[in-house]
Design a protein around this motif. Sequence first.
Motif, short mmCIF file in Angstrom:
data_model
loop_
_atom_site.label_atom_id
_atom_site.label_comp_id
_atom_site.label_asym_id
_atom_site.label_seq_id
_atom_site.Cartn_x
_atom_site.Cartn_y
_atom_site.Cartn_z
N MET B 82 34.10 36.14 51.20
CA MET B 82 34.98 36.07 50.03
C MET B 82 34.20 35.85 48.73
O MET B 82 34.37 36.60 47.77
N TYR B 83 33.38 34.84 48.72
CA TYR B 83 32.51 34.56 47.58
C TYR B 83 31.06 34.57 48.08
O TYR B 83 30.79 34.02 49.15
N SER B 84 30.18 35.15 47.31
CA SER B 84 28.79 35.26 47.79
C SER B 84 28.16 33.90 48.01
O SER B 84 27.25 33.78 48.82
N ASP B 85 28.66 32.88 47.33
CA ASP B 85 28.16 31.51 47.55
C ASP B 85 28.28 31.13 49.03
O ASP B 85 27.51 30.33 49.54
N ILE B 115 28.33 44.23 54.39
CA ILE B 115 29.00 42.97 54.03
C ILE B 115 29.30 43.06 52.54
O ILE B 115 28.37 43.12 51.72
N ARG B 116 30.58 43.10 52.23
CA ARG B 116 30.92 43.12 50.80
C ARG B 116 31.36 41.72 50.38
O ARG B 116 31.93 40.96 51.17
N THR B 117 31.07 41.40 49.12
CA THR B 117 31.32 40.03 48.68
C THR B 117 31.52 39.99 47.17
O THR B 117 31.01 40.85 46.45
N GLY B 118 32.28 39.00 46.73
CA GLY B 118 32.47 38.77 45.30
C GLY B 118 31.30 37.94 44.79
O GLY B 118 31.07 36.83 45.24
N ASN B 119 30.58 38.48 43.81
CA ASN B 119 29.34 37.86 43.36
C ASN B 119 29.41 37.57 41.87
O ASN B 119 30.09 38.26 41.12
N GLY B 120 28.71 36.53 41.45
CA GLY B 120 28.52 36.31 40.02
C GLY B 120 29.58 35.45 39.35
O GLY B 120 30.57 35.04 39.97
N GLY B 121 29.35 35.20 38.08
CA GLY B 121 30.19 34.26 37.33
C GLY B 121 31.13 34.95 36.37
O GLY B 121 31.46 36.12 36.52
N GLY B 122 31.57 34.16 35.41
CA GLY B 122 32.45 34.68 34.37
C GLY B 122 33.90 34.31 34.55
O GLY B 122 34.71 34.53 33.66
N LEU B 123 34.24 33.73 35.70
CA LEU B 123 35.65 33.40 35.94
C LEU B 123 35.92 31.90 35.89
O LEU B 123 36.97 31.44 36.31
N PHE B 125 34.74 29.43 37.63
CA PHE B 125 34.96 28.83 38.94
C PHE B 125 33.98 27.71 39.26
O PHE B 125 34.08 27.08 40.30
N GLY B 126 32.99 27.50 38.40
CA GLY B 126 32.04 26.42 38.67
C GLY B 126 30.92 26.84 39.61
O GLY B 126 30.83 27.98 40.05
N ALA B 127 30.09 25.86 39.94
CA ALA B 127 28.76 26.14 40.51
C ALA B 127 28.79 26.71 41.93
O ALA B 127 27.82 27.35 42.34
N GLN B 128 29.90 26.51 42.68
CA GLN B 128 29.90 26.97 44.07
C GLN B 128 30.74 28.22 44.30
O GLN B 128 30.91 28.66 45.43
N HIS B 129 31.27 28.80 43.23
CA HIS B 129 32.02 30.04 43.36
C HIS B 129 31.64 31.04 42.28
O HIS B 129 32.43 31.89 41.89
#
Lengths: 341, 325
Positions: B82-85, B115-123, B125-129
């Motif tokens: 779900m999240y690359s973290d 394996i597809r995943t949601g990566n990166g910031g901008g939303l 979500f803080g340090a773990q997402h």
Amino acid sequence: MTLANAAHEGFQHNLVIDRDLQIKLYRRMVELRQFEKRAYDLFLQGLVKGTSHLSLGQEAISAAFGEAMQQGDWTFATYRGHAHTLSRGVPMAPVMAELMGRADGLMAGKGGSMHLTSVEHGMMGSYAIVGAHLPIAIGAAFSSKYRNSHQVAVCFFGDGTTNIGAFHEALNLAAIWKLPVVFVCENNLYMEYTSIYDVTAVEHPAADRASAYGLERLIVDGNDPDAVYSMAIDRLSRARNGEGPSLIEALTYRQTGHSRADPGKYRPDEEVARWLEKDPITTYRARLVVNGASGALLDQIDGEVMAEVDRATEQAKASGPPPVELVMKDVWSDGGSGWRN
Amino acid sequence: MAQLSYREAVGAAIAQEMRRDESVVFLGEDVAAAGGVFKATSGLLEEFGPRRVLDTPISEQAILGTVMGAAMTGLRPIAEIMYSDFFAVCWDLVANQMAKTRYMTNGQVSLPLVIRTGNGGGLRFGAQHSQSIENWAMAVPGLKVVMPSTPEDLIGLFAASVRDNDPVLFLESKSLYASKDEIPEGEIVHRLGEAKIKRVGSDATIVTIGAMVPRALEAAELLSSGQGIDCEVIDIRSLVPLDAKAILESVAKTSRLFTVEENPRLCGWGAEVASIVADEIFYDLDGPIVRITTPHIPLPAAAELEDETIPSVAKIVDVIKGRMG
């Protein structure tokens, strides 16, 4: 807690195992034993490098499953996987050559003792990170179910694996998807150097967790090849018929240390002595003789196996080192290792 | 041509490959009935049914083990993390198992999986997402690493990844899910390892990927109109395999190189790109190679703080203007 009486609550088999099969099981166990003893000798001579993990004392489990499994079924083993590899019919010579890092090795020296793999024999790998292969085995089982191919994945692991997260993730997913996989916990009493009872909340590290996944509590005497074979036939058949996974705890004993580096001094002498009396090969041989097998035949088998081990050793020694070109091959499916143009 | 969002392109890409190939299956947490936490996979369960589109428990190791075992035995599975973290809880399967099995077995095992995943910031979500884990992924030999920046590229590169016979980490930029673009009709299939020159320029080369591509393009326009600095912008699209040739050709022409990277500073992909350029065409350079990255910190949650970390259009403009002066 003690395992002294644990085998008594074990699986009572009622399968009639004919003499020919018993002889095959005996031969296989002797092969596994003598192969590994030879591998140890070669290690002492400096011909086998690195590390390796022996199954001495645990041979009944892989031997019995090897006979019970069908062609097309898949084995997933741990770094302690020599026995499981040979039990799928992989010849001794390439396995010995792999341990010695030779060109004729099963993987041409690129894997070593802890990663024995022979896809053509259904030996889908030996995995050196504890627990990793349980989820991978359920993937193969998923594939079988998806393709309706009736293949079964059998996943062997040690008691220590029952305390890692991947064990629980794999058991749960296998159960909810009713996947054709048989999980076989070889409880040899020690995770590595530490008693499994000192680090586990329940007495039976696998069997006592089965109910958490809606599975039956299954314990079998892992030093009795007849009992293991009977349970294997039963559980493989259920998996093949769409009845979902099984989790078996096979009680056994690792007669040596964890790996080459470990003399196993932490084991009480009395415990070692008691389990040596339960050695799967000597006890099985005695049973076969009592039941009318000819001692001369069993001696002959012992001799044939020793000759086979000698031949495999000589073949492995005769093989040269792997060509260095292999270093840059087979990272990718195009056969190479390129990552840029 | 049709308008499609980056989010909608995910579902379109999976559907394109599932219609074509019965051996393609898709599994992950909340991906089927719920259509994914980002609603990127809505409709797949309805079209392909529960045999091929599967909801899993929150068991990342089991998810990745399942796709690995399935790929070993004849399927072409797609997993969602779900999240690359969350790769941090299942990295054994990626780094130790998928990446190494072909090599260790002397080529006996192929692993055609994505394996597809949601990566990166901008939303926010803080340090773990919010992490950009592309530099984790490319540090492990045996993994292909793909990062699309547009809806069309997402479909084309995803198709190439599914059809590839090696494990691919397909990093979707979460901050791009809402972005829209025209895409051509019919099947879209690109090739891994082919960069795209998104803007032709003569004064400097900006190499970038993923969510930084639109920012770099916007910065290039501002630099052109405001400063008269004409930047070439290259979207490298996949880190492994890397189209080093496209980068080298561009830098040989412009004589300057800037990288714009969302990953934290240390060992970011730009360091490897800088190393290649410095090693191979050092005497074509007219000035230092400059990396514009997120600082080497965990990402903060608040908008004002997060915006201070990930390279912005303004920051890209400032750095390039300052270093080209």
